[in-house]
Design an enzyme around this catalytic site. Structure first.
Site, mmCIF file in Angstrom:
data_model
loop_
_atom_site.group_PDB
_atom_site.id
_atom_site.type_symbol
_atom_site.label_atom_id
_atom_site.label_comp_id
_atom_site.label_asym_id
_atom_site.label_seq_id
_atom_site.Cartn_x
_atom_site.Cartn_y
_atom_site.Cartn_z
ATOM 1 N N HIS A 48 3.613 -2.686 3.181
ATOM 2 C CA HIS A 48 3.709 -1.299 2.694
ATOM 3 C C HIS A 48 5.050 -1.085 2.011
ATOM 4 O O HIS A 48 6.083 -1.562 2.505
ATOM 5 C CB HIS A 48 3.560 -0.311 3.855
ATOM 6 C CG HIS A 48 2.217 -0.355 4.520
ATOM 7 N ND1 HIS A 48 1.902 -1.310 5.473
ATOM 8 C CD2 HIS A 48 1.107 0.414 4.365
ATOM 9 C CE1 HIS A 48 0.659 -1.113 5.887
ATOM 10 N NE2 HIS A 48 0.153 -0.082 5.230
ATOM 11 N N HIS A 103 -5.425 9.598 -0.532
ATOM 12 C CA HIS A 103 -5.454 8.786 0.686
ATOM 13 C C HIS A 103 -6.366 9.372 1.782
ATOM 14 O O HIS A 103 -5.999 9.381 2.960
ATOM 15 C CB HIS A 103 -4.040 8.595 1.237
ATOM 16 C CG HIS A 103 -3.901 7.358 2.090
ATOM 17 N ND1 HIS A 103 -4.156 7.355 3.447
ATOM 18 C CD2 HIS A 103 -3.526 6.095 1.774
ATOM 19 C CE1 HIS A 103 -3.930 6.145 3.941
ATOM 20 N NE2 HIS A 103 -3.552 5.351 2.937
ATOM 21 N N ASP A 128 0.822 -1.219 0.000
ATOM 22 C CA ASP A 128 0.000 0.000 0.000
ATOM 23 C C ASP A 128 0.853 1.266 0.000
ATOM 24 O O ASP A 128 2.001 1.275 0.452
ATOM 25 C CB ASP A 128 -0.899 0.027 1.236
ATOM 26 C CG ASP A 128 -2.096 -0.897 1.106
ATOM 27 O OD1 ASP A 128 -2.122 -1.682 0.142
ATOM 28 O OD2 ASP A 128 -2.980 -0.860 1.979
#
Length: 716
Positions: free
Chosen positions: A239, A142, A87
């Site tokens: 991530h 985001h 992500d």
């Protein structure tokens, strides 16, 4: 009665281009701020809520949620298949390292990218696609979508797709909500978003195995968290952006071979589900719009980098200028005010010719001439009427004053009028002044004393604003005292005075004749002739006590016209004398010292100075407001310090400095635009005409109440 067609009013190019430059710069800054999450950024995260409205099969189901066409289904990953998901990227530091590890171990993954990072690093998304990975959407900026309307959700999705199209020529049907976790964490706030996302044709992908690498718990802990139990399949959350991810990279490098040895395969989501790829090519207009978007983002980043570099340059220039002014102007004051200071062996007592070029100065000319009649030094006055249509010459002749002559000529411009006056002057020393200026009784005497030094060819006087009772006059008063006169002290010490002010200056007639007199090659004939004198080997100095009170423009339009002419004329003079850079002797010294300083401090620095205000506005609106305001106050404090010192040196009252903050916010911006317009006129090959200012006759006599000034010994 015949009707005449209305003429269209066209905005001149010299006005249009500065507006376009300003608009383009602001647009690039806004785009850069948007892509870097400085504009429209929303970092709110909604706390958990009840989940009674979420279907049980979703809460208890798998990590892939399908709400397309009104469904509420969920899917699990088959056993021994792992979908690694990353992500918040792509990140220029950590994403390449993650990709290297995946390539090393022949593994594939899904990267849920944000539009902001994709726009800034499109080459990484292209690499993901080229190496067989799948790319999904993670919104553009985001935000927690549960706070936002469907319109904002559509915007986040469409901008994310636009960035994907521009970066890799694809669009994706996979979506992962920001701040999401597993399916059982979906609540009554996030479920409507999930359903809406499905209605737009997307599969929502959460996770069922969280590595918690964002906590940076250590490599071993990340590996344990990311390992499925009992051979079951999993969507693993990791991530590749958002901070230091070296633990993630190390854990990945060790986890992949271990799980592969246990029989796991690492696949894309659609590969694991045996479904068609979620990434499909974009063609036609959509592809070109995406490419244009990436190009604009790259341009905005590049332009911003240049602007930041320019801001650093102007900061250094401003500090250097202030430092030089404070240091050298103080040295100048100490030198010229010390007891026993002498310009030469004997004081200058010989008569002087005062030239007053005048064009439509009927409102001012009597005050000007009468102020000269009070001179403490023997003078003759020549008023050169340059084709005035308001009776200027008649007014002077009607005064019938001794030693005052009127010379009439057809309108030919100020340089021609001054040359005509030089031809009729009786004396070697010549003082030049404007027709709207008044002298103090001691002005001429103080102005000519430096000629006791035979090396001096010209002397700059101390021009002051006489009509400073209005705000715009007070601002110019600050500028004259702080900028012009403090600058002249500095340039005097450096022996590269760029300009003898037209309001109060003195010359040796023989020196002027050697350089060809006053030239009309530029609109700044005073700057032009001063530079010519330097190149001919003459010294040009500053006489601070030779005060002249001039009428400054009283409207924005008049001020614009005056400064436009000054700025453009200065550029012309610098260009005319550019060969001095390569000369030898005095001309070469001026070329390699004077021209660079004048170019930096009078042309380049003011041109870049608007960046300070541009970033000030941007920072106040979108950036760290408190730090931005503090930085601006620090800059203002430095300027106030210099202004206070300049006023102290000139023995002026400090009251006008109360308007300094307002001057910095308003007046300075006007000067910036004027200089930018001058640059554009020069670059486009325009030719600016002389622009006559309207006079009011508001400066009738010098101020009578002045603080006492200790006199140095007047010996030349």
């Amino acid at each position: 009665m015949a009707s005449h067609p209305r003429r269209r009013t066209r905005l001149p190019l010299r006005y249009l281009l500065p507006l376009l430059v300003l608009a383009a710069t602001l647009a690039m800054l806004m785009l850069r701020g948007y892509v870097h999450n400085e504009i429209l950024a929303d970092h709110r995260v909604r706390p958990a809520a009840a989940n009674d409205k979420v279907p049980r099969r979703v809460l208890e189901g798998g990590p892939v949620i399908d709400t397309r066409d009104g469904r509420s289904d969920s899917l699990r990953i088959p056993d021994h298949r792992i979908v690694l998901t990353f992500d918040d990227g792509p990140d220029p530091t950590w994403t390449p390292k993650v990709l290297d590890v995946l390539k090393k171990h022949h593994a594939h993954a899904v990267f849920f990218v944000t539009g902001t990072m994709t726009s800034r690093h499109p080459e990484l998304v292209r690499r993901m696609v080229a190496e067989g990975h799948e790319v999904g959407l993670h919104t553009f900026g985001h935000p927690d979508l549960s706070y936002h309307s469907t319109k904002r959700i559509d915007w986040e999705l469409s901008q994310n797709q636009l960035a994907l199209a521009g970066a890799a020529g694809i669009r994706s049907s996979l979506f992962r909500p920001p701040y999401s976790s597993s399916a059982n964490a979906i609540d009554n706030r996030s479920w409507p978003v999930t359903r809406y996302i499905g209605s737009r044709g997307y599969l929502t992908v959460v996770d069922d195995t969280d590595s918690e690498d964002w906590r940076k718990p250590g490599v071993e802990r990340i590996m344990r968290n990311a390992t499925p139990h009992g051979g079951r399949g999993a969507v693993v959350l990791m991530h590749d952006s958002g901070g230091d991810r070296h633990q993630t990279v190390q854990a990945l490098d060790r986890l992949l071979p271990r799980l592969q040895h246990q029989g796991y395969t690492f696949q894309t989501l659609t590969g694991a589900l045996r479904a068609p790829s979620a990434d499909t090519p974009v063609t036609g207009l959509g592809l070109w719009k995406g490419k244009a978007w990436i190009l604009l983002v790259k341009a905005s980043d590049g332009i911003t980098t240049v602007l930041v570099a320019g801001l650093a340059v102007v900061g250094c220039l401003v500090l250097a200028r202030f430092g030089l002014m404070l240091l050298l102007s103080g040295a100048h004051a100490r030198r010229t005010r010390r007891p026993g200071f002498r310009w030469g062996e004997e004081p200058v007592t010989e008569p002087v010719s005062v030239l007053v070029p005048a064009y439509n100065e009927a409102k001012c000319i009597e005050n000007t001439v009468r102020s000269l009649m009070r001179s403490e030094h023997p003078i003759e006055v020549l008023v050169i009427d340059d084709g005035s249509a308001d009776g200027t010459a008649d007014i002077v002749e009607a005064l019938d004053l001794p030693d005052v002559r009127v010379i009439r000529q057809a309108n030919a411009g100020k340089p021609a009028a001054l040359n005509r006056g030089l031809a009729h002057a009786r004396h070697e020393l010549v003082v030049m002044m404007d027709g709207d200026t008044v002298f103090e009784p001691a002005t001429v005497r103080e102005l000519v004393q430096p000629f006791a030094d035979p090396r001096v060819g010209a002397v700059a006087g101390n021009a002051k604003v006489g009509n400073k009772n209005r705000l715009i006059g007070a601002w110019q008063h600050i500028e004259y005292v702080m900028g012009f006169n403090l600058d002249r002290r500095m340039y005097d010490v450096l022996r590269c005075m760029p300009t003898i002010p037209g309001a109060v200056g003195a010359f040796r007639r023989s020196a002027l004749q050697r350089v060809g007199g006053m030239s009309d090659d530029t609109l700044a004939e005073d700057t032009d002739v001063t530079m010519a004198l330097h190149r001919d080997g003459w010294r040009v100095v500053y006489a601070e006590k030779a005060r002249a009170w001039t009428e400054a423009p009283e409207s924005v339009q008049q001020l614009w016209s005056q400064r436009y002419r000054w700025s453009y004329g200065t550029m012309q003079a610098i260009w005319k004398h550019r060969r001095a850079l390569f000369d030898r002797g005095p001309s070469g010294r001026f070329g390699r010292v004077g021209l660079p300083l004048v170019s930096l401090f009078m042309v380049v620095a003011p041109l870049l100075a608007p960046l300070i205000d541009l970033f000030l506005v941007y920072g106040l609106v979108f950036g760290p407001t408190a730090r931005t305001a503090l930085a601006w106050c620090a800059v203002l404090a430095v300027q106030a310090l210099c202004a206070g010192y300049a006023f102290h040196l000139d023995r002026e009252r400090l009251t006008p400095l109360l308007s300094l903050p307002l001057q910095q916010l308003l007046y300075r911006q006007l000067m910036y635009v004027v200089l930018l317009q001058s640059w554009i006129t020069a670059l486009t090959g325009g030719r600016l005409r002389w622009q006559k200012l309207r006079r009011t006759g508001g400066v009738a006599a010098p101020p009578t109440e002045r603080p006492p000034v200790p006199e140095a010994t007047p010996v030349g």
